[in-house]
Design a protein around this motif. Structure first.
Motif, PDB file in Angstrom:
ATOM      1  N   ARG A  91       0.846  -1.206   0.000  1.00 26.21           N
ATOM      2  CA  ARG A  91       0.000   0.000   0.000  1.00 26.21           C
ATOM      3  C   ARG A  91       0.877   1.250   0.000  1.00 26.21           C
ATOM      4  NH1 ARG A  91      -0.712   4.702   2.544  1.00 26.21           N
ATOM      5  NH2 ARG A  91      -0.527   3.726   4.585  1.00 26.21           N
ATOM      6  N   ASP A  92       1.509   1.576   1.110  1.00 21.98           N
ATOM      7  CA  ASP A  92       2.316   2.803   1.149  1.00 21.98           C
ATOM      8  C   ASP A  92       3.521   2.661   0.211  1.00 21.98           C
ATOM      9  OD1 ASP A  92       3.201   5.301   1.981  1.00 21.98           O
ATOM     10  OD2 ASP A  92       2.747   4.931   4.076  1.00 21.98           O
ATOM     11  N   HIS A 148       4.376   4.818  12.569  1.00 14.95           N
ATOM     12  CA  HIS A 148       4.434   4.761  11.096  1.00 14.95           C
ATOM     13  C   HIS A 148       5.281   5.957  10.669  1.00 14.95           C
ATOM     14  CE1 HIS A 148       2.289   4.275   7.050  1.00 14.95           C
ATOM     15  NE2 HIS A 148       2.864   5.445   6.927  1.00 14.95           N
ATOM     16  N   ASN A 182       9.724   4.740   3.682  1.00 17.90           N
ATOM     17  CA  ASN A 182       9.206   4.419   5.023  1.00 17.90           C
ATOM     18  C   ASN A 182      10.298   3.762   5.857  1.00 17.90           C
ATOM     19  OD1 ASN A 182       6.848   4.432   3.110  1.00 17.90           O
ATOM     20  ND2 ASN A 182       5.760   4.019   4.979  1.00 17.90           N
ATOM     21  N   HIS A 187       7.935   8.099   8.138  1.00 10.90           N
ATOM     22  CA  HIS A 187       8.512   8.335   6.811  1.00 10.90           C
ATOM     23  C   HIS A 187       9.943   8.846   6.997  1.00 10.90           C
ATOM     24  CE1 HIS A 187       5.279   7.378   3.983  1.00 10.90           C
ATOM     25  NE2 HIS A 187       4.531   7.495   5.075  1.00 10.90           N
TER      26      HIS A 187
HETATM   27 ZN    ZN Z   1       2.627   6.639   5.155  1.00 11.88          ZN
END
Ligand code: ZN
Ligand code: KIV
Length: 519
Positions: free
Chosen positions: A15-16, A203, A239, A205
């Protein structure tokens, strides 16, 4: 989760990670990566964003149906339509999860046009709706790090009361530093009623290169779910990299007495596979999975490692699944040797696949005396990226180079019909790309052209990667060959094939990358 030392690994490569420009994977590639993640012991797989496109929906739903151990999660914005679509996609998983999010910082509230109280209502409503559908609901406060702390406590409390079982605190723009990352988790655990009944997730980045450090700091402060991607794939600088957090926890148990369920010996294979299917090669000096991560070039280092490997290595290559001995293969190596070598490198394959790879291997061995592990890895990537069933196929190429100018003569098959072109250009690559465009006119723009030597020596293979853009869609293509110009043409044509597949699958406004985070 009852064990306070257990850290859950939530992988969002599909997804990301897939949201990074050009990192599009096909349906089958997504299923394969999901299966490998499950086998590796990932606790939660975020399989996609079901409302984003029909393709995303189908991928999430097929991954859900085939899931074995991992929880399968889909992303949804804070509205009923997104959440319902997400539930439709994940509901057949053995263990489904709905992940819903809203941007809570002043900047994001400005975009969604919701006042603080309106947003609280929206969170209560949507999380309750998700919880009525699914027992496992994750709620994320997008841009949590830049959200006023008091307000962050209020939104988190609302989501918990509405039934969220996991609360994610994303550093959406990669802005935080380890101390602050830990501080926010600690504050939420102390101040928010009900915080001890949910799992806090981090989460991060990587815009400041801090994603892994910030994730680990959040864990030391009490977070028990790390969101990450293989190779750190993801938008902008990416990420938190799964391999980095997992190995840091494993290597520094003295400082971080936690455990994950990850079988680390599967890391290298996954890293290679994700690099291949996403078209994002791993940088040589990348921690854990980079080509140089276990290489010792300087005399002092080599001497030290030979005497005691721990002098310069904090983990062993075998810990992440590197078993290769790097003994070269050659044109006399047979099918069985190739199969066994590929298995050592983490590539298991059926007989028909092996036949195809064997033909390519022999062709390479005719041109290159010694075939090293890196050559085989490049060969496998090439077989996966460019196949005989592609719409556009390169059939024959002749290039004339020299001080008098450059000219390319090219034959390609387009949808089964052979076509040819002859062009001159500013250098051999330019001449070739012009010839491709003459055969297959396109508006697509070349955004990046990169060449890497796979091994040393003048007979080394070159891996060429290109990134192309057309009507807002970005794709990558890559190919390897001892002939750099031929590899360039194959990479370019590979990218054109991908663009064609993507334009057929999705209208640009239905595409994941352009789903706005506005409600
Ligand atoms: Zn993200
Ligand atoms: O970075 C982010 O905030 C996200 C959310 C959608 C969780 O990816």
């Amino acid at each position: 989760m009852t064990d306070p030392q257990r850290v859950l690994i939530f992988d969002t490569t599909l997804r990301d990670g897939e949201q990074s420009p050009g990192a599009t994977m096909t349906h089958d590639e997504k299923l394969e990566i999901a299966q490998l993640l499950d086998e590796m012991g990932v606790d939660i797989i975020e399989a996609g964003f079901p409302i984003a496109s029909e393709g995303d929906f189908e991928a999430v739903s097929d991954i859900a149906k085939r899931s074995k151990n991992s929880v399968i999660c889909g992303l949804s914005r804070a509205n009923y339509k997104d959440i319902d679509r997400c539930w439709e996609a994940v509901k057949l998983a053995a263990r489904p999860r709905i992940h819903t999010f809203i941007g809570t910082s002043p900047l994001h509230r400005g975009i969604t046009n919701l006042g603080q109280d309106e947003m609280i209502e929206r969170i209560a409503d949507t999380v309750t709706h998700a919880r009525n559908l699914c027992e496992d609901v994750q709620w994320s406060a997008m841009d949590a790090i830049r959200t006023e702390r008091d307000y962050l406590c209020r939104v988190v409390e609302t989501a918990i009361k509405a039934g969220a079982t996991t609360i994610n605190i994303p550093d959406t723009v990669g802005y935080t530093l380890p101390e602050e990352s830990a501080d926010i988790i600690r504050m939420l655990l102390e101040k928010v009623p009900g915080a001890d009944e949910v799992i806090f997730a981090t989460h991060c980045h990587n815009d400041l290169g801090m994603a892994t450090a910030n994730a680990l700091a959040a864990v030391s402060a009490g977070a028990r779910q790390i969101e990450c991607t293989i190779n750190g794939l993801g938008e902008r600088a990416g990420n938190t990299a799964l391999e980095e957090v997992v190995m840091a926890i494993k290597v520094r148990r003295d400082l971080m007495p936690f455990e994950t369920r990850i079988d680390t010996t599967k890391i290298m294979n996954l890293s290679r596979r994700v690099a291949q299917v996403s078209g994002f090669p791993v940088q040589f000096n990348k921690a854990i999975v980079g080509k140089n991560a276990f290489l010792h070039e300087s005399g002092i280092h080599q001497d030290g490692v030979l005497k005691n490997v721990e002098t310069f290595e904090i983990m062993r290559p075998a810990d992440i699944g590197i078993t290769e001995t790097n003994i070269a293969m050659g044109k006399h190596s047979g099918r069985a040797a190739l199969r066994s070598k590929l298995a050592d490198l983490g590539f298991e394959m059926a007989d028909n696949q092996l036949n195809d790879v064997f033909v390519r291997f022999k062709a390479l061995a005719d041109r290159k005396k010694e075939i090293y592990d890196e050559d085989l890895i490049a060969l496998m990537a090439d077989s996966a990226a460019n196949t005989d069933t592609d719409y556009l196929q390169v059939k024959w190429l002749r290039v004339v180079c020299g001080s008098d100018g450059q000219e390319a003569e090219l034959k390609m098959v387009v949808d089964g019909v052979e076509k040819s072109a002859k062009c001159s250009g500013d250098g051999p690559v330019d001449a070739c790309f012009k010839a491709v465009k003459q055969i297959y006119p396109t508006e697509a723009k070349l955004k990046l052209y990169q060449v890497h030597a796979v091994t040393e020596g003048t007979d080394a293979q070159a891996t060429v990667s290109v990134r192309m853009e057309e009507a807002g869609r970005i794709v990558t293509g890559s190919a390897s060959d001892t002939d750099t110009i031929l590899a360039s043409v194959k990479a370019y044509v590979g990218a054109l094939n991908r663009l064609r597949v993507r334009s057929q699958k999705t209208a640009p406004d239905a595409d994941l990358k352009s789903v706005s985070y506005k409600l």
